[in-house]
Motif scaffolding. Structure first.
Motif, PDB file in Angstrom:
ATOM      1  N   TYR A 174       0.851  -1.195   0.000  1.00 49.51           N
ATOM      2  CA  TYR A 174       0.000   0.000   0.000  1.00 49.51           C
ATOM      3  C   TYR A 174       0.889   1.248   0.000  1.00 49.51           C
ATOM      4  N   HIS A 175       0.454   2.280  -0.708  1.00 46.34           N
ATOM      5  CA  HIS A 175       1.312   3.444  -0.949  1.00 46.34           C
ATOM      6  C   HIS A 175       1.713   4.194   0.318  1.00 46.34           C
ATOM      7  N   LEU A 176       0.940   4.111   1.380  1.00 42.28           N
ATOM      8  CA  LEU A 176       1.276   4.852   2.602  1.00 42.28           C
ATOM      9  C   LEU A 176       2.569   4.370   3.244  1.00 42.28           C
ATOM     10  N   ASP A 186      -3.389  11.523   7.379  1.00 40.01           N
ATOM     11  CA  ASP A 186      -3.194  10.642   6.218  1.00 40.01           C
ATOM     12  C   ASP A 186      -4.240   9.531   6.215  1.00 40.01           C
ATOM     13  N   ILE A 187      -4.482   8.958   7.395  1.00 37.19           N
ATOM     14  CA  ILE A 187      -5.435   7.857   7.515  1.00 37.19           C
ATOM     15  C   ILE A 187      -6.846   8.319   7.171  1.00 37.19           C
ATOM     16  N   ALA A 188      -7.214   9.510   7.650  1.00 30.55           N
ATOM     17  CA  ALA A 188      -8.572  10.019   7.431  1.00 30.55           C
ATOM     18  C   ALA A 188      -8.872  10.219   5.950  1.00 30.55           C
ATOM     19  N   ASN A 189      -7.829  10.423   5.155  1.00 29.11           N
ATOM     20  CA  ASN A 189      -8.030  10.685   3.729  1.00 29.11           C
ATOM     21  C   ASN A 189      -7.983   9.427   2.864  1.00 29.11           C
ATOM     22  N   GLU A 190      -7.823   8.264   3.515  1.00 27.44           N
ATOM     23  CA  GLU A 190      -7.764   7.006   2.770  1.00 27.44           C
ATOM     24  C   GLU A 190      -9.134   6.315   2.746  1.00 27.44           C
ATOM     25  N   PRO A 191      -9.354   5.404   1.799  1.00 26.56           N
ATOM     26  CA  PRO A 191     -10.585   4.595   1.818  1.00 26.56           C
ATOM     27  C   PRO A 191     -10.579   3.689   3.053  1.00 26.56           C
ATOM     28  N   LEU A 192     -11.495   3.945   3.963  1.00 27.14           N
ATOM     29  CA  LEU A 192     -11.526   3.209   5.236  1.00 27.14           C
ATOM     30  C   LEU A 192     -12.542   2.082   5.168  1.00 27.14           C
ATOM     31  N   LEU A 193     -12.088   0.892   5.522  1.00 25.24           N
ATOM     32  CA  LEU A 193     -12.946  -0.294   5.548  1.00 25.24           C
ATOM     33  C   LEU A 193     -13.191  -0.611   7.014  1.00 25.24           C
ATOM     34  N   LEU A 194     -14.391  -0.320   7.507  1.00 25.84           N
ATOM     35  CA  LEU A 194     -14.637  -0.344   8.944  1.00 25.84           C
ATOM     36  C   LEU A 194     -15.795  -1.245   9.335  1.00 25.84           C
ATOM     37  N   ARG A 195     -15.744  -1.669  10.595  1.00 28.42           N
ATOM     38  CA  ARG A 195     -16.884  -2.348  11.204  1.00 28.42           C
ATOM     39  C   ARG A 195     -18.028  -1.350  11.355  1.00 28.42           C
ATOM     40  N   GLU A 196     -19.227  -1.881  11.596  1.00 27.69           N
ATOM     41  CA  GLU A 196     -20.400  -1.023  11.717  1.00 27.69           C
ATOM     42  C   GLU A 196     -20.390  -0.244  13.028  1.00 27.69           C
ATOM     43  N   LYS A 197     -21.164   0.835  13.079  1.00 22.81           N
ATOM     44  CA  LYS A 197     -21.278   1.617  14.304  1.00 22.81           C
ATOM     45  C   LYS A 197     -21.830   0.759  15.443  1.00 22.81           C
ATOM     46  N   GLY A 198     -21.384   1.046  16.668  1.00 20.71           N
ATOM     47  CA  GLY A 198     -21.839   0.285  17.827  1.00 20.71           C
ATOM     48  C   GLY A 198     -20.872  -0.801  18.237  1.00 20.71           C
ATOM     49  N   THR A 199     -19.903  -1.100  17.361  1.00 24.93           N
ATOM     50  CA  THR A 199     -18.872  -2.063  17.742  1.00 24.93           C
ATOM     51  C   THR A 199     -17.767  -1.319  18.485  1.00 24.93           C
ATOM     52  N   GLY A 237      -8.598  -0.686   0.293  1.00 21.69           N
ATOM     53  CA  GLY A 237      -8.365   0.385   1.250  1.00 21.69           C
ATOM     54  C   GLY A 237      -7.644  -0.160   2.468  1.00 21.69           C
ATOM     55  N   ILE A 238      -7.792   0.545   3.579  1.00 25.31           N
ATOM     56  CA  ILE A 238      -7.160   0.113   4.826  1.00 25.31           C
ATOM     57  C   ILE A 238      -8.256  -0.178   5.847  1.00 25.31           C
ATOM     58  N   THR A 239      -7.972  -1.083   6.783  1.00 25.56           N
ATOM     59  CA  THR A 239      -8.978  -1.458   7.760  1.00 25.56           C
ATOM     60  C   THR A 239      -8.456  -1.276   9.171  1.00 25.56           C
ATOM     61  N   VAL A 240      -9.381  -1.172  10.109  1.00 23.54           N
ATOM     62  CA  VAL A 240      -9.073  -0.961  11.522  1.00 23.54           C
ATOM     63  C   VAL A 240      -9.732  -2.097  12.301  1.00 23.54           C
ATOM     64  N   GLU A 254       0.745 -11.211   4.907  1.00 24.94           N
ATOM     65  CA  GLU A 254      -0.387 -10.874   4.036  1.00 24.94           C
ATOM     66  C   GLU A 254      -0.887  -9.454   4.284  1.00 24.94           C
ATOM     67  N   LEU A 255      -0.733  -8.986   5.516  1.00 19.32           N
ATOM     68  CA  LEU A 255      -1.086  -7.619   5.875  1.00 19.32           C
ATOM     69  C   LEU A 255       0.074  -7.004   6.642  1.00 19.32           C
ATOM     70  N   LYS A 256       0.093  -5.690   6.692  1.00 26.15           N
ATOM     71  CA  LYS A 256       1.148  -4.979   7.414  1.00 26.15           C
ATOM     72  C   LYS A 256       0.515  -3.853   8.224  1.00 26.15           C
ATOM     73  N   GLU A 257       1.015  -3.688   9.450  1.00 25.92           N
ATOM     74  CA  GLU A 257       0.450  -2.651  10.323  1.00 25.92           C
ATOM     75  C   GLU A 257       0.981  -1.279   9.924  1.00 25.92           C
ATOM     76  N   LEU A 258       0.058  -0.327   9.837  1.00 30.13           N
ATOM     77  CA  LEU A 258       0.412   1.070   9.612  1.00 30.13           C
ATOM     78  C   LEU A 258       0.614   1.742  10.961  1.00 30.13           C
ATOM     79  N   LYS A 259       1.845   2.143  11.252  1.00 30.22           N
ATOM     80  CA  LYS A 259       2.142   2.830  12.495  1.00 30.22           C
ATOM     81  C   LYS A 259       1.803   4.306  12.313  1.00 30.22           C
ATOM     82  N   VAL A 260       0.859   4.785  13.087  1.00 33.27           N
ATOM     83  CA  VAL A 260       0.370   6.152  12.923  1.00 33.27           C
ATOM     84  C   VAL A 260       0.863   7.015  14.078  1.00 33.27           C
ATOM     85  N   GLU A 261       1.555   8.062  13.747  1.00 32.89           N
ATOM     86  CA  GLU A 261       2.121   8.951  14.761  1.00 32.89           C
ATOM     87  C   GLU A 261       1.008   9.627  15.574  1.00 32.89           C
TER      88      GLU A 261
END
Length: 293
Positions: A174-176, A186-199, A237-240, A254-261
């Motif tokens: 992934y380009h980041l 940076d994260i806020a501007n990426e396509p976010l793949l998220l669980r539904e609200k309430g989780t 995109g990226i997921t949380v 298969e996946l890599k953690e994005l370390k966010v400052e």
């Protein structure tokens, strides 16, 4: 007398069967006057005659016949209830709720250990988002739950037992990952793949981003962590997600953690139950096992 007890009914049924108060007393190991008093109390309570006394023999009246049918039914129900409760004391039952993290990667270990200690136990598990699980606790539909720490609920008790964290992951190419420093912006501007609200994971992520002045708009929402992982691997995109759910994918590359400052997403898992819940031996066993994992 203010009420009729099961003891009155058992004495009456025995007198009916034996047709003799003396014989009933012998069978029940009580005195004949005690038997006579119980029958008298029944008759006085309902203002009826239950037995005709002719030539030293007892003959049930039509009211006595009717009471006999009811009394037998009630006694069988009580006996069945007592037998069922005794079985429950031997065969421990647990109704457990879990959020997706605990339900996917933690709770099965606790259940396996519980089953070793209690091989005849019966366990039912509901896996759902924490808002649903806490509502079930409040309705007494669950004995306890294993979910993320809540924000000081007044009617629930929390017992913290596990440190957990939320991670942001992406495909390793992934380009980041080209950036030396990745920020929350940076994260806020990426396509976010998220669980539904309430989780718990979604709520924690949104709260952390909000504290940084960032508001998110998911590209994709799903109730399935597996669906989000597959979409991330396919570069949508990226997921949380909780670290426990994605750690094997990170370990395999298969996946890599994005370390966010400046974005800390640690959390704790807790055993949660209603403050008025009676903690049976089974519940206490399970709580102790959770603390040992």
């Amino acid at each position: 007398m203010s009420e009729i007890t099961i003891r009155h009914l058992k004495i009456f049924v025995t007198v009916y069967d034996e047709r003799s108060m003396t014989a009933a007393g012998r069978k029940l190991f009580i005195s004949q006057p005690t038997v006579s008093q119980a029958i008298h109390e029944l008759e006085s309570m309902y203002k009826v005659v239950l037995f005709e006394r002719l030539s030293r023999k007892l003959y049930p009246t039509s009211t006595g016949e009717k009471l006999y049918q009811y009394a037998n039914h009630i006694i069988k129900l009580i006996d069945g209830m007592e037998e069922s409760l005794r079985e429950d004391s031997i065969k421990k039952k647990l109704f457990i709720g879990a959020n997706y993290t605990a339900g996917t990667v933690l709770i099965h270990t606790c259940i396996e250990q519980f089953k070793i200690l209690n091989p005849s136990s019966e366990i039912k598990v509901v896996v759902n988002k924490s808002s649903v699980i806490t509502n079930m606790l409040r309705k007494n539909e669950l004995d306890l739950a294993v979910i993320e720490e809540l924000d000081n609920p007044s009617d629930l008790i929390q017992d913290i037992f596990y440190d957990d964290k939320i991670v942001i992951v992406a495909d390793p190419e992934y380009h980041l990952f080209e950036k030396k420093v990745i920020t929350a912006n940076d994260i806020a501007n990426e396509p976010l793949l998220l669980r539904e609200k309430g989780t718990g994971v979604r709520d924690l992520f949104e709260s952390n981003m909000s504290q940084l002045g960032l508001f998110i708009s998911p590209y994709w929402e799903s109730t399935s962590a597996v669906a989000l992982i597959n979409a991330t691997k396919n570069k949508f995109g990226i997921t949380v997600l909780p670290f426990q759910i994605v750690k094997e994918y990170i370990a395999s590359g298969e996946l890599k953690e994005l370390k966010v400052e400046g974005l800390e997403q640690n959390r704790k898992l807790a055993i949660v139950y209603h403050k008025n819940k009676f903690l049976t031996d089974a519940i206490q066993d399970f709580i102790r096992i959770c603390h040992q994992i």
